[in-house]
Design a protein around this motif. Structure first.
Motif, PDB file in Angstrom:
ATOM      1  N   MET A   1       8.086   1.217  15.367  1.00  0.00           N
ATOM      2  CA  MET A   1       8.498   1.529  14.002  1.00  0.00           C
ATOM      3  C   MET A   1       8.383   3.034  13.768  1.00  0.00           C
ATOM      4  SD  MET A   1       7.014   0.001  10.404  1.00  0.00           S
ATOM      5  CE  MET A   1       7.526  -1.664  10.847  1.00  0.00           C
ATOM      6  N   PRO A   2       9.423   3.675  13.185  1.00  0.00           N
ATOM      7  CA  PRO A   2       9.368   5.117  12.941  1.00  0.00           C
ATOM      8  C   PRO A   2       8.200   5.489  12.025  1.00  0.00           C
ATOM      9  CG  PRO A   2      11.602   4.282  12.657  1.00  0.00           C
ATOM     10  CD  PRO A   2      10.715   3.095  12.811  1.00  0.00           C
ATOM     11  N   PRO A   3       7.619   6.672  12.246  1.00  0.00           N
ATOM     12  CA  PRO A   3       6.461   7.063  11.427  1.00  0.00           C
ATOM     13  C   PRO A   3       6.764   7.125   9.930  1.00  0.00           C
ATOM     14  CG  PRO A   3       6.655   8.461  13.370  1.00  0.00           C
ATOM     15  CD  PRO A   3       7.890   7.628  13.325  1.00  0.00           C
ATOM     16  N   LEU A   4       7.965   7.598   9.572  1.00  0.00           N
ATOM     17  CA  LEU A   4       8.306   7.678   8.156  1.00  0.00           C
ATOM     18  C   LEU A   4       8.386   6.292   7.518  1.00  0.00           C
ATOM     19  CD1 LEU A   4       9.087   9.364   5.716  1.00  0.00           C
ATOM     20  CD2 LEU A   4      11.478   9.268   6.487  1.00  0.00           C
ATOM     21  N   ALA A   5       8.997   5.339   8.246  1.00  0.00           N
ATOM     22  CA  ALA A   5       9.080   3.971   7.733  1.00  0.00           C
ATOM     23  C   ALA A   5       7.691   3.353   7.608  1.00  0.00           C
ATOM     24  CB  ALA A   5       9.965   3.122   8.648  1.00  0.00           C
ATOM     25  N   LEU A   6       6.828   3.598   8.610  1.00  0.00           N
ATOM     26  CA  LEU A   6       5.468   3.072   8.546  1.00  0.00           C
ATOM     27  C   LEU A   6       4.697   3.675   7.374  1.00  0.00           C
ATOM     28  CD1 LEU A   6       3.287   1.308   9.834  1.00  0.00           C
ATOM     29  CD2 LEU A   6       2.685   3.249  11.307  1.00  0.00           C
ATOM     30  N   PHE A   7       4.925   4.967   7.118  1.00  0.00           N
ATOM     31  CA  PHE A   7       4.258   5.624   5.983  1.00  0.00           C
ATOM     32  C   PHE A   7       4.722   5.028   4.657  1.00  0.00           C
ATOM     33  CE2 PHE A   7       4.520   8.930   2.688  1.00  0.00           C
ATOM     34  CZ  PHE A   7       3.174   9.196   2.517  1.00  0.00           C
ATOM     35  N   MET A   8       6.028   4.787   4.513  1.00  0.00           N
ATOM     36  CA  MET A   8       6.547   4.231   3.271  1.00  0.00           C
ATOM     37  C   MET A   8       6.056   2.798   3.059  1.00  0.00           C
ATOM     38  SD  MET A   8       8.184   6.646   1.860  1.00  0.00           S
ATOM     39  CE  MET A   8       8.962   5.696   0.561  1.00  0.00           C
ATOM     40  N   ILE A   9       5.990   2.020   4.139  1.00  0.00           N
ATOM     41  CA  ILE A   9       5.499   0.646   4.030  1.00  0.00           C
ATOM     42  C   ILE A   9       4.025   0.634   3.639  1.00  0.00           C
ATOM     43  CG2 ILE A   9       4.959  -1.407   5.389  1.00  0.00           C
ATOM     44  CD1 ILE A   9       7.546  -0.907   6.943  1.00  0.00           C
ATOM     45  N   THR A  10       3.233   1.473   4.297  1.00  0.00           N
ATOM     46  CA  THR A  10       1.806   1.548   3.968  1.00  0.00           C
ATOM     47  C   THR A  10       1.591   2.005   2.532  1.00  0.00           C
ATOM     48  OG1 THR A  10       1.354   2.095   6.283  1.00  0.00           O
ATOM     49  CG2 THR A  10      -0.401   2.501   4.689  1.00  0.00           C
ATOM     50  N   LEU A  11       2.370   2.985   2.111  1.00  0.00           N
ATOM     51  CA  LEU A  11       2.268   3.465   0.729  1.00  0.00           C
ATOM     52  C   LEU A  11       2.625   2.360  -0.267  1.00  0.00           C
ATOM     53  CD1 LEU A  11       1.767   5.882  -1.161  1.00  0.00           C
ATOM     54  CD2 LEU A  11       4.207   6.440  -0.938  1.00  0.00           C
ATOM     55  N   GLY A  12       3.650   1.563   0.051  1.00  0.00           N
ATOM     56  CA  GLY A  12       4.033   0.468  -0.833  1.00  0.00           C
ATOM     57  C   GLY A  12       2.963  -0.608  -0.925  1.00  0.00           C
ATOM     58  N   ILE A  13       2.345  -0.928   0.207  1.00  0.00           N
ATOM     59  CA  ILE A  13       1.286  -1.947   0.205  1.00  0.00           C
ATOM     60  C   ILE A  13       0.087  -1.479  -0.617  1.00  0.00           C
ATOM     61  CG2 ILE A  13      -0.360  -3.171   1.666  1.00  0.00           C
ATOM     62  CD1 ILE A  13       1.751  -3.190   3.868  1.00  0.00           C
ATOM     63  N   ILE A  14      -0.324  -0.237  -0.405  1.00  0.00           N
ATOM     64  CA  ILE A  14      -1.485   0.276  -1.140  1.00  0.00           C
ATOM     65  C   ILE A  14      -1.175   0.420  -2.628  1.00  0.00           C
ATOM     66  CG2 ILE A  14      -3.024   2.262  -1.382  1.00  0.00           C
ATOM     67  CD1 ILE A  14      -2.749   2.721   1.616  1.00  0.00           C
ATOM     68  N   THR A  15       0.019   0.948  -2.942  1.00  0.00           N
ATOM     69  CA  THR A  15       0.388   1.138  -4.348  1.00  0.00           C
ATOM     70  C   THR A  15       0.490  -0.192  -5.082  1.00  0.00           C
ATOM     71  OG1 THR A  15       1.625   3.131  -3.732  1.00  0.00           O
ATOM     72  CG2 THR A  15       2.076   2.177  -5.895  1.00  0.00           C
ATOM     73  N   GLY A  16       1.086  -1.198  -4.448  1.00  0.00           N
ATOM     74  CA  GLY A  16       1.204  -2.506  -5.084  1.00  0.00           C
ATOM     75  C   GLY A  16      -0.151  -3.122  -5.388  1.00  0.00           C
ATOM     76  N   THR A  17      -1.083  -3.007  -4.444  1.00  0.00           N
ATOM     77  CA  THR A  17      -2.417  -3.555  -4.681  1.00  0.00           C
ATOM     78  C   THR A  17      -3.139  -2.810  -5.785  1.00  0.00           C
ATOM     79  OG1 THR A  17      -2.540  -4.221  -2.347  1.00  0.00           O
ATOM     80  CG2 THR A  17      -4.602  -4.146  -3.582  1.00  0.00           C
ATOM     81  N   LEU A  18      -3.025  -1.483  -5.804  1.00  0.00           N
ATOM     82  CA  LEU A  18      -3.679  -0.696  -6.853  1.00  0.00           C
ATOM     83  C   LEU A  18      -3.075  -0.983  -8.223  1.00  0.00           C
ATOM     84  CD1 LEU A  18      -4.154   2.759  -5.078  1.00  0.00           C
ATOM     85  CD2 LEU A  18      -5.859   0.970  -5.486  1.00  0.00           C
TER      86      LEU A  18
END
Length: 343
Positions: A1-18
Motif C-alpha cells: 500500500m502506498p505511504p500516502l494512502a496508508l497515512f490517509m487511512i490511518t488518519l481517517g481511523i484515528i479521526t473517526g474514533t476521536l
C-alpha cells in the motif's frame, strides 16, 4: 500500500474514533462511526485475493446495517425528546440502540461477521478490528449505560460469553479463535456495563493491552493455524513462553493480569445480588479456558527444548528474533501488572 494512502487511512481511523469519543451529538457520533468504517475497509481488502474482498464486503454490510439502526434510533429519540444529546436517550430508543452497538462490536447474537472478516484479512488488520474498532461503540455504550435496560445488556453479555467460548473450541484457525475470544471478552464487558461501567472499561482496556503483543507476535511468526504453533519452541523459546503466558492471562488464570478484571466483575455482580449470573459467567468461562489451554499445550508441551530441524522453518521471517526482543518488555508488562491492579 502506498505511504500516502496508508497515512490517509490511518488518519481517517484515528479521526473517526476521536469524533465519537468526544461527541455529545448523535449525528456527530454517527459521522465518526461512518468515517471509521470507510477508512478501515481498504485495509481489509488490500490483499489481492477473493477472500479479502469477501471479508471487506461482509464488514461493510454489517457495519452499514448497524449504522442505519443507530441513525434511526437517534432520530426517533430526537423526535420523541426534542434533543440530539447522547445522554438523553429514552428506554424505547435504547432497545434499538443496544443491538446496533452490539453488532458494531461483534457481540452475540450479531457476531457471525467477526470470524469471517478476521479470517480473510491480515493479522495486523485483525488486531485493529478486535481492539481499536471497538473503542467508538464501547464509548457510546458507556455514555448511554445509565439510560439502557440492564436486562438486555445482561442477556447479550451472557450470550456472548457462551457463544465466544463454545465457538472457539472448534477452531483450528488462530484468527477465528481470537475472534471468538474477542466476543467472549466483550461479553464480560457488556455484562458489567449496566452494573459498574468503570470496571467494564477496565476489562476491555486490559484485553486490548494483552491482545496487542499477542497479535504482533503471531504476525511476526506468520502463525495462522494451531499446527504452526508447535514449531515456536524449537525456533524461539522466549516467544513460546510469552505467548503461553498471554494466553493464560486472557483465560483469566491467577496471578496473571487477566484474572483481575474477572475477579472485580464477579465481586460487583455478587454485591448487586446477581449471584446466579456471576456463577453462570464463571462456569461459561471454562469453555474459553479449553482452547486457551490447548494452545498453551501446543506451544510448550509438544516439542522438547532442543533445536529441531523442521521443514516449515522457511515460513518464519528473518526479523523474528528482533521482533520478539522488542515485544518482550511490553508483553511482560501486560501480564505482570496484577500487583499494581490490586493495590
Amino acid at each position: 500500500m502506498p505511504p500516502l494512502a496508508l497515512f490517509m487511512i490511518t488518519l481517517g481511523i484515528i479521526t473517526g474514533t476521536l469524533m465519537v469519543t468526544s461527541a455529545n451529538h448523535w449525528l456527530t457520533a454517527w459521522l465518526g462511526l461512518e468515517l471509521n468504517m470507510i477508512s478501515i475497509i481498504p485495509m481489509i481488502a488490500k490483499q489481492k485475493h477473493l477472500r479479502s474482498t469477501e471479508s471487506a464486503t461482509k464488514y461493510f454490510l454489517t457495519q452499514a446495517i448497524a449504522s442505519a439502526l443507530i441513525l434511526f434510533s437517534s432520530t426517533l429519540n430526537a423526535w420523541q425528546t426534542g434533543s440530539w444529546d447522547i445522554t438523553q436517550l429514552n428506554e424505547t430508543c435504547s432497545t434499538l440502540m443496544i443491538p446496533a452497538l452490539a453488532m458494531k462490536m461483534g457481540a452475540a447474537p450479531a457476531h457471525l461477521w467477526l470470524p469471517e472478516v478476521l479470517q480473510g484479512t491480515t493479522i495486523t488488520t485483525a488486531l485493529l478490528v478486535t481492539t481499536w474498532q471497538k473503542i467508538a461503540p464501547i464509548t457510546l455504550l458507556y455514555t448511554i449505560s445509565n439510560n439502557t435496560k440492564s436486562n438486555m445488556l445482561l442477556m447479550i453479555g451472557l450470550l456472548s460469553i457462551l457463544i465466544g467460548g463454545w465457538g472457539g473450541i472448534n477452531q483450528t484457525q488462530l484468527r477465528k479463535m481470537m475472534a471468538y475470544s474477542s466476543t467472549a471478552h466483550l461479553g464480560w464487558t457488556i455484562t458489567t456495563m449496566s452494573v459498574m461501567p468503570n470496571i467494564a472499561l477496565l476489562n476491555i482496556t486490559i484485553y486490548m493491552m494483552m491482545s496487542t503483543p499477542l497479535f504482533l507476535l503471531l504476525s511476526s511468526t506468520s502463525s495462522k493455524t494451531l499446527q504452526t504453533m508447535t514449531t515456536h519452541w524449537s525456533h524461539s523459546p522466549t516467544a513460546a513462553i510469552i505467548l503461553s503466558l498471554i494466553f493464560l492471562s486472557m483465560a483469566g488464570l491467577p496471578p496473571l493480569t487477566g484474572f483481575t478484571p474477572k475477579l472485580l466483575i464477579l465481586d460487583n455482580l455478587v454485591a448487586h445480588k446477581l449471584t446466579t449470573l456471576a456463577t453462570m459467567m464463571a462456569l461459561l468461562s471454562l469453555l474459553s479456558l479449553v482452547f486457551y489451554l490447548r494452545t498453551t499445550y501446543l506451544l510448550t508441551l509438544t516439542a522438547p527444548p532442543t533445536t529441531a530441524q523442521s521443514m516449515t522453518m522457511w515460513r518464519l521471517k528473518p526479523h523474528y528474533n528482533q521482533t520478539t526482543a522488542l515485544l518482550t518488555p511490553i508483553a511482560l508488562f501486560n501480564i505482570t501488572i496484577l500487583p499494581a491492579m490490586l493495590m
